[in-house]
Design a protein around this motif. Structure first.
Motif, PDB file in Angstrom:
ATOM      1  N   CYS A  21      11.287  11.096  -1.878  1.00  0.00           N
ATOM      2  CA  CYS A  21      11.365   9.666  -1.550  1.00  0.00           C
ATOM      3  C   CYS A  21      10.013   9.094  -1.135  1.00  0.00           C
ATOM      4  N   ALA A  22       9.124   9.950  -0.661  1.00  0.00           N
ATOM      5  CA  ALA A  22       7.779   9.484  -0.328  1.00  0.00           C
ATOM      6  C   ALA A  22       6.960   9.206  -1.582  1.00  0.00           C
ATOM      7  N   ASN A  72       0.869  -1.185   0.000  1.00  0.00           N
ATOM      8  CA  ASN A  72       0.000   0.000   0.000  1.00  0.00           C
ATOM      9  C   ASN A  72       0.899   1.226   0.000  1.00  0.00           C
ATOM     10  N   VAL A  73       1.321   1.631  -1.194  1.00  0.00           N
ATOM     11  CA  VAL A  73       2.290   2.713  -1.307  1.00  0.00           C
ATOM     12  C   VAL A  73       1.689   4.057  -0.913  1.00  0.00           C
ATOM     13  N   LEU A 112      12.456   1.899   1.055  1.00  0.00           N
ATOM     14  CA  LEU A 112      12.467   0.458   1.338  1.00  0.00           C
ATOM     15  C   LEU A 112      11.145  -0.021   1.922  1.00  0.00           C
ATOM     16  N   SER A 113      10.114   0.785   1.868  1.00  0.00           N
ATOM     17  CA  SER A 113       8.832   0.443   2.477  1.00  0.00           C
ATOM     18  C   SER A 113       7.777   0.190   1.412  1.00  0.00           C
ATOM     19  N   THR A 114       6.803  -0.614   1.801  1.00  0.00           N
ATOM     20  CA  THR A 114       5.692  -0.911   0.891  1.00  0.00           C
ATOM     21  C   THR A 114       4.340  -0.649   1.515  1.00  0.00           C
ATOM     22  N   LEU A 161       5.525   5.842  -7.733  1.00  0.00           N
ATOM     23  CA  LEU A 161       5.854   5.816  -9.162  1.00  0.00           C
ATOM     24  C   LEU A 161       6.421   4.463  -9.577  1.00  0.00           C
ATOM     25  N   THR A 162       7.300   3.911  -8.730  1.00  0.00           N
ATOM     26  CA  THR A 162       7.941   2.636  -9.054  1.00  0.00           C
ATOM     27  C   THR A 162       6.910   1.514  -9.158  1.00  0.00           C
ATOM     28  N   HIS A 163       6.072   1.389  -8.138  1.00  0.00           N
ATOM     29  CA  HIS A 163       5.096   0.296  -8.137  1.00  0.00           C
ATOM     30  C   HIS A 163       4.065   0.463  -9.245  1.00  0.00           C
ATOM     31  N   SER A 164       3.730   1.698  -9.587  1.00  0.00           N
ATOM     32  CA  SER A 164       2.818   1.940 -10.701  1.00  0.00           C
ATOM     33  C   SER A 164       3.446   1.471 -12.011  1.00  0.00           C
ATOM     34  N   SER A 165       4.739   1.772 -12.181  1.00  0.00           N
ATOM     35  CA  SER A 165       5.445   1.346 -13.391  1.00  0.00           C
ATOM     36  C   SER A 165       5.535  -0.175 -13.475  1.00  0.00           C
ATOM     37  N   LEU A 166       5.771  -0.833 -12.337  1.00  0.00           N
ATOM     38  CA  LEU A 166       5.882  -2.291 -12.339  1.00  0.00           C
ATOM     39  C   LEU A 166       4.534  -2.946 -12.608  1.00  0.00           C
TER      40      LEU A 166
END
Length: 933
Positions: free
Chosen positions: A665-666, A619-620, A726-728, A671-676
């Motif tokens: 960083c927040a 849950n980003v 480093l958090s999800t 953005l990363t998880h959306s791209s993945l």
């Protein structure tokens, strides 16, 4: 004793205690020098095809679709018609390497492999591949090389794809399995025109190994219930059907090929593995082909009460469960190669379709192979033990060994095969029990030595505290020690006797360390016996009820910490009790706002141990909220201290940049998880931001002022930036809440000093970490300092278990490192996850460093009390490790002992790092002329 000397000695002693648990409980079970044994009869199969679907759960394969059909029609057809099926039960740790070693070598991974790499073969062990005539392997570069490197000769051929292909962000990880199937088809096609290769393939005792990693990769990336994971299973089924058809055509359907399909481990619903959940330990096993029993229908209830047969709609077919190591002797028997000499597997006869004589001979070979290990282990232990001290394993003495083997041989000759099989199974059972007996032969002796040293060390630290840091009344006539010369002679004699005894027994070098360490430790304790006499003499003048109350509270507190290792909710109970401290101690009347802040901070932090450590969906959005909370906390931090310690002009840009970096960083994880999720891979910009933030996280705080509030804020912002990356999910909220409570702790300790009547306390706003401390202002320890030390240990444990980073192997979610990399790399991923665990440590350590300075105590004073508390916890866990109960229970206590010892060693090292982080500063040329008021 100088602080640096004490630090080095203490570190050495704790390293010895840490290593001892591995020498006592985790020594290598392997023995060498045995002769391989094989069944003298003609094997049913000339070749074996082993297919391992990495990360495949049993229920994912066997459970039919809602409409009654199967997502694996080919394997389902095999189960219902051509082969035998069951569940292969794996052992902890449920990881790829130990799983494959159990499957192919027949034993459960040697623990020494942990320290010697993932791809390398760390110990010389035998395997089915090694005993084969030729073995061809296709699959992952992480698994195949270790069996090729350990094989004698040059007959194991590996074909692997590049490691970069193991990408969790891949658009379709099933391509890894498609690659394997394509390579196998190309291999057999090319063999048609290669006479040399074709001749080799037609020889007997050959093995073909297909390692399929796609299912595991998709499970990690998308979870086992995802469509990607389930579709990958269907792809494997279709690919396997095609490969089997090609192999049968190549060998002209000669009926001499045996097939084994299984998995190395399963996977939890949240996409992880490593622990002992049934979804991880239950893996499918399907065997068919030459020498394998065909499907057998049953009408009576089967001896399985797990309910799976009904769920899988397979209650009408015989199910044969095995231990994972049993598959190695099964494969060896099918193609007629010797069972791997280190195997502890028991041949599952119900999988064999052959004569009763063949089954009896195979079981006899299995029994002799296990007995050879027992005899070698017994001989090794007998050679290193004095004859009058050696106690053999009574159920399998040398005479009973001969009796077992001779009787089994006679029964086979008399064609009483069932009796021979039963006798061989009994011999295997006794041999395995005897292996455990000799493997654990020295445990009690070594355990006593370690406990003796542990108790001596803890006693010495307590005496040092009393002697150098407590306000005892010194009585010269009572401080006379035991004559040093006589004591030294006595200890020397004891050391000589121990050394001679170990020399005669030809004990390993580590035994000398464990047995001799208590001698100098107790020598130091006895030399300080006068301090104990001082304490006894001073006892009447001490507040005995207060001392007794503190003792009971500390004992209760240590027990609470020990229980929290097994039940994280106990940390919530502890935090709830701690929240009442200002009200029970009378501080509330003097500092109402700070007491209420302490109460709210403890209760907020108490929520985290109640949150699940596994099974959490990423849950980003919570990560973004955590970033906003960190910015709000920082703003409040600066606002509350602006009048007392105004920011220097040179520090303002740094804090602005750090707060902007927290905001960035927040947002990066989102953005990363959306791209993945859109399967576009890891954006390069996100990766650059992540790695540069990580690299600068330690050095940036050194650029800030060394004033207390400013340095702590800089450390918090720097570490929070990395932690967010480093958090999800909800764990991202942990550092801001922890930092808030730590800030309150620093302030409220000042009020506690006032309550103790210390008028010389220093205002927090004037404290500079880099300032020289006036040695004349360093005070002696008081009873309240025990509370401060306990609070520190409690917060360290809370930082350790608060978000579940260490509470379970399964809580290590690969998604935590997706901002840094997505290609599988166990060492880099493990290092990043460990840094995530360390960040809360550093926050608590910096707070403790501040409290030491603010309360005018030397760093050694409080640290010694912390050392005693942690050592008592470790000793508690050491006593809990018993030789009875399940291995999982024993392993849990051992792992907790290792955690506490690692934590103690780590804190000793981190204390130096924390001191540098808080008190040192990188001076830039533009700052050289700056004046810090």
């Amino acid at each position: 004793m100088r602080m640096i000397t004490f630090f080095v000695i203490g570190l050495t002693v704790h390293v010895v205690f840490f290593i001892s648990i591995f020498d006592i409980y985790f020594t290598s079970p392997l023995v060498h020098g045995m002769t391989p044994h094989s069944t003298p009869l003609e094997p049913p199969a000339s070749r074996l095809v082993l297919v391992v679907a990495d990360g495949l759960r049993a229920d994912s394969l066997f459970t039919p679709l809602p409409n009654g059909s199967s997502r694996t029609p080919y394997l389902r057809g095999i189960i219902e018609d051509k082969g035998t099926w069951g569940v292969s039960h794996t052992r902890v740790p449920t990881e790829s390497r130990p799983g494959h070693v159990a499957l192919i070598a027949g034993f459960y991974e040697d623990v020494s492999a942990v320290a010697k790499g993932w791809k390398e073969n760390p110990v010389e062990f035998d395997s089915v591949f090694n005993e084969s005539r030729h073995t061809w392997c296709w699959g992952s570069p992480d698994i195949l090389p270790m069996f090729a490197k350990g094989a004698s000769g040059d007959h194991v051929y590996t074909h692997t794809y590049p490691a970069v292909e193991e990408d969790f962000a891949s658009t379709d990880a099933s391509k890894l399995d498609s690659w394997v199937f394509t390579q196998v088809k190309s291999f057999f096609k090319s063999a048609q025109s290669n006479s040399t290769l074709k001749a080799s393939l037609w020889e007997d005792k050959n093995v073909f190994f297909l390692h399929l990693l796609g299912i595991d990769t998709n499970g990690h990336a998308h979870r086992p219930m995802s469509q990607e994971y389930l579709d990958n299973i269907g792809l494997v089924d279709a690919g396997l059907a095609e490969v089997v058809s090609i192999i049968e055509d190549f060998f002209d359907n000669d009926g001499k090929t045996a097939y084994v399909f299984t998995s190395d481990h399963g996977m939890t619903n949240w996409g992880s593995h490593g622990a002992g959940h049934p979804s991880e330990t239950l893996t499918p096993l399907v065997a068919w082909g030459a020498g394998v029993q065909k499907a057998k229908g049953v009408t009576e209830p089967q001896p399985y009460n797990d309910g799976f047969l009904q769920d899988w709609k397979l209650e009408h077919l015989r199910r044969v469960d095995v231990s994972q190591a049993d598959i190695a002797p099964l494969m060896a028997s099918l193609i007629g190669v010797p069972i791997p000499v280190n195997s502890v597997g028991v041949l599952p006869l119900l999988y064999l379709n052959n004569s009763e004589r063949f089954k009896a001979e195979s079981m006899y070979t299995n029994a002799i192979q296990v007995l050879e290990q027992f005899k070698m282990k017994m001989m090794q232990k007998k050679e290193t033990t004095l004859s009058f001290l050696f106690t053999p394993y009574q159920l399998l003495t040398e005479s009973k060994q001969a009796e077992f083997t001779q009787k089994a041989r006679i029964l086979i000759q008399l064609e009483k095969y069932e009796d021979a099989i039963s006798l061989c199974q009994s011999l295997i059972s006794h041999s395995l029990e005897g292996l455990v007996y000799y493997h654990t032969y020295d445990r009690f002796f070594l355990g006593c030595s370690v406990v003796l040293g542990f108790v001596g060390w803890t006693s010495y630290v307590v005496l040092v505290i009393l002697k150098t840091h407590a306000s005892l009344n010194r009585h010269p006539n009572l401080t006379k020690q035991i004559p040093g010369r006589n004591l030294a002679r006595l200890c020397t004699c004891v050391a000589v006797v121990i050394t001679v005894f170990l020399l005669i027994q030809r004990s390993p070098i580590t035994y000398y360390i464990y047995c001799l360490l208590p001698v100098p430790v107790w020598y130091s304790v006895l030399k300080e016996s006068g301090t104990l006499r001082d304490l006894i003499k001073t006892a009447p003048s001490l507040p005995l009820w207060k001392c007794l109350g503190y003792f009971v509270l500390v004992a209760f507190g240590i027990e609470l910490l020990v229980v929290s290792f097994f039940h994280r909710a106990m940390l919530t109970v502890g935090l709830a009790v701690l929240s009442l401290w200002p009200f029970l101690s009378g501080l509330f009347g003097k500092a109402k706002s700070r007491s209420l802040s302490w109460l709210v901070g403890c209760l907020c932090l108490a929520a985290f141990p109640l949150m699940p450590v596994v099974g959490r969906e990423p849950n980003v959005h919570l990560v973004t909220c955590a970033g906003l909370l960190a910015l709000f906390t920082s703003a409040c931090y600066l606002w509350s201290s602006r009048r007392r310690t105004p920011l220097h002009l040179g520090d303002r840009p740094q804090f602005v940049v750090q707060m902007l970096l927290v905001a960035v960083c927040a947002y990066v994880p989102s953005l990363t998880h959306s791209s993945l999720q859109q399967k576009r891979g890891l954006p390069l910009l996100n990766q650059i931001i992540s790695w540069s933030t990580l690299a600068s996280s330690i050095f940036v705080p050194l650029l800030s002022s060394t004033r207390l509030f400013h340095r702590l804020l800089s450390i918090f912002l720097s570490l929070t930036s990395t932690y967010l990356l480093l958090s999800t999910g909800s764990e991202a909220l942990f550092p801001p809440v922890l930092s808030w409570l730590m800030f309150v702790w620093i302030n409220i300790e000042q009020e506690a000093l006032l309550a103790q009547g210390m008028s010389s306390r220093q205002e927090l706003s004037t404290i500079d970490f880099s300032a020289n401390i006036d040695i004349t202002k360093i005070r002696q320890l008081k009873l309240d300092d025990i509370r401060r030390s306990y609070f520190f240990v409690f917060f360290i444990i809370t930082a350790f278990f608060g978000t579940g980073n260490i509470a379970s192997i399964n809580s290590f979610d690969p998604a935590s490192v997706y901002c840094f990399l997505t290609v599988f790399n166990p060492f880099i991923m493990g290092g990043l996850m460990m840094w995530k665990v360390i960040i809360p440590f550093i926050i608590v350590m910096c707070t403790f460093e501040t409290i030491q300075v603010a309360t005018q105590l030397s760093s050694r004073s409080l640290f010694l009390i912390v050392l005693v508390i942690s050592d008592l916890m470790a000793l508690h866990f050491f006593f809990m490790v018993q030789d009875y109960g399940s291995w999982l229970d024993i392993g849990t206590s051992i792992s907790h002992y290792v955690i506490v010892m690692s934590m103690t060693i780590f804190l000793m090292l981190l204390s130096v790092v924390t001191h540098v982080l808080t008190s040192q500063r990188l001076v830039l040329w533009r700052q050289r002329k700056m004046h810090f008021p």
